[in-house]
Scaffold this active site. Sequence first.
Site, PDB file in Angstrom:
ATOM      1  N   GLU A   1       0.812  -1.221   0.000  1.00 25.50           N
ATOM      2  CA  GLU A   1       0.000   0.000   0.000  1.00 25.50           C
ATOM      3  C   GLU A   1       0.848   1.276   0.000  1.00 25.50           C
ATOM      4  OE1 GLU A   1      -3.337   0.857  -0.179  1.00 25.50           O
ATOM      5  OE2 GLU A   1      -3.764  -1.216  -0.689  1.00 25.50           O
TER       6      GLU A   1
ATOM      7  N   HIS B   1       3.630   1.741  -1.778  1.00 19.15           N
ATOM      8  CA  HIS B   1       3.870   1.978  -3.203  1.00 19.15           C
ATOM      9  C   HIS B   1       2.586   2.464  -3.887  1.00 19.15           C
ATOM     10  CE1 HIS B   1       6.894  -1.398  -2.419  1.00 19.15           C
ATOM     11  NE2 HIS B   1       7.666  -0.412  -2.819  1.00 19.15           N
TER      12      HIS B   1
ATOM     13  N   SER C   1       6.758  -1.982   4.446  1.00 19.81           N
ATOM     14  CA  SER C   1       8.042  -2.156   3.776  1.00 19.81           C
ATOM     15  C   SER C   1       8.085  -3.547   3.184  1.00 19.81           C
ATOM     16  CB  SER C   1       9.185  -1.989   4.791  1.00 19.81           C
ATOM     17  OG  SER C   1      10.394  -2.510   4.253  1.00 19.81           O
TER      18      SER C   1
ATOM     19  N   ARG D   1      10.513  -5.324   3.140  1.00 16.63           N
ATOM     20  CA  ARG D   1      11.354  -6.127   4.032  1.00 16.63           C
ATOM     21  C   ARG D   1      10.575  -6.656   5.244  1.00 16.63           C
ATOM     22  NH1 ARG D   1      15.661  -2.427   2.135  1.00 16.63           N
ATOM     23  NH2 ARG D   1      17.263  -3.737   1.177  1.00 16.63           N
TER      24      ARG D   1
HETATM   25  P1  AMP Z   1      11.179   0.518  -2.571  1.00 15.90           P
HETATM   26  O1  AMP Z   1      10.439  -0.425  -3.462  1.00 15.90           O
HETATM   27  O2  AMP Z   1      11.321   0.064  -1.163  1.00 15.90           O
HETATM   28  O3  AMP Z   1      12.465   1.010  -3.200  1.00 15.90           O
HETATM   29  O4  AMP Z   1      10.254   1.807  -2.473  1.00 15.90           O
HETATM   30  C1  AMP Z   1       9.816   2.496  -3.624  1.00 15.90           C
HETATM   31  C2  AMP Z   1       9.208   3.818  -3.217  1.00 15.90           C
HETATM   32  O5  AMP Z   1       8.113   3.597  -2.342  1.00 15.90           O
HETATM   33  C3  AMP Z   1      10.219   4.698  -2.447  1.00 15.90           C
HETATM   34  O6  AMP Z   1      10.053   6.041  -2.853  1.00 15.90           O
HETATM   35  C4  AMP Z   1       9.802   4.488  -1.025  1.00 15.90           C
HETATM   36  O7  AMP Z   1      10.116   5.590  -0.200  1.00 15.90           O
HETATM   37  C5  AMP Z   1       8.296   4.351  -1.171  1.00 15.90           C
HETATM   38  N1  AMP Z   1       7.748   3.654  -0.006  1.00 15.90           N
HETATM   39  C6  AMP Z   1       8.167   2.484   0.532  1.00 15.90           C
HETATM   40  N2  AMP Z   1       7.472   2.181   1.645  1.00 15.90           N
HETATM   41  C7  AMP Z   1       6.586   3.198   1.818  1.00 15.90           C
HETATM   42  C8  AMP Z   1       5.575   3.487   2.790  1.00 15.90           C
HETATM   43  N3  AMP Z   1       5.339   2.675   3.809  1.00 15.90           N
HETATM   44  N4  AMP Z   1       4.867   4.629   2.648  1.00 15.90           N
HETATM   45  C9  AMP Z   1       5.105   5.475   1.610  1.00 15.90           C
HETATM   46  N5  AMP Z   1       6.023   5.257   0.672  1.00 15.90           N
HETATM   47  C10 AMP Z   1       6.761   4.137   0.761  1.00 15.90           C
END
Ligand code: AMP
Length: 281
Positions: free
Chosen positions: A35, A37, A185, A187
């Site tokens: 959510e 993303h 996340s 992760r």
């Molecule tokens: P990632 O796939 O972890 O590289 O994240 C891709 C984008 O989604 C990055 O700009 C992150 O900061 C954003 N993002 C990841 N987790 C969240 C979250 N819980 N709330 C808002 N944005 C997020």
Amino acid sequence: MITAAELGHLRRHVGQARASGKSIGLVPTMGALHEGHLSLIRRARAECGFTVVSIFVNPLQFGATEDLGRYPRRPEEDAAMLAREGADLLYLPEAAAMYPPDFSTAVEVRGVSEGGEGAVRPGHFRGVATVVAKLFLQVSPDAAYFGRKDLQQVAVIRRMTRDLDFPLRLVVAETVREPDLLALSSRNAYLSPEERRQAALFPKALFAARDRVSAGEADAGRLGRDTRAALEGAGFAVDYADVVDPETMRPLDRVVQGAALAAAIRLGKTRLIDNVLLLEP
Ligand code: AMP
């Protein structure tokens, strides 16, 4: 939804969208979508005529001992989610095409990338800045969407965008959290049920610090030290817990307007980061 793995294919479709007068929004991700993303994608869809979502687990931003190999990959679920959300194009570049064997260039954003995550993960932000610069040049978006959860990443990309004159608008969206406040996340999938319960104590410590600021605490050093102690008391290994200026990522002495508390903890084999705004700007 169009899926493109090749740069030529991506450019053809983005070019057509632009020629028909649509603005282009880019949401860079590493997939295993949740959510958090989706909130970025919805914002891009609301503001742009054509939304590109990239999924690329960027090897350059992982250290040799980090979790590149086990990072969650769910291409089919991701594609189905994106189609449901109404994303216009899913860009899935191959690592071999992004980084041919003689790839020789890096984008280094000094200063802002050096403390916090940068100190614990040497080379991480060089990898992030390099891939984001490539994606900006490949897609040429009018706007690019990032989450505040990755506070230092936002600072690094903001600085790079200004320094290198990328002609686009950065949009930063609020952190999306679970009901117990754990930031979403990819992760989090690593956590065992017991670790997942314990993980809720991480945001709890950050929000407790924010409450202390609301009650008048202004000593940033004390707040950082007390938060570290609270996190250690909750059973986490703490990489850092610092009150910082989110533009420069420099540690602050006083909790001034706009100050944020940023922290990284380890829980078993999982490393989590989070931050809260302490005082509205
Ligand atoms: P990632 O796939 O972890 O590289 O994240 C891709 C984008 O989604 C990055 O700009 C992150 O900061 C954003 N993002 C990841 N987790 C969240 C979250 N819980 N709330 C808002 N944005 C997020």
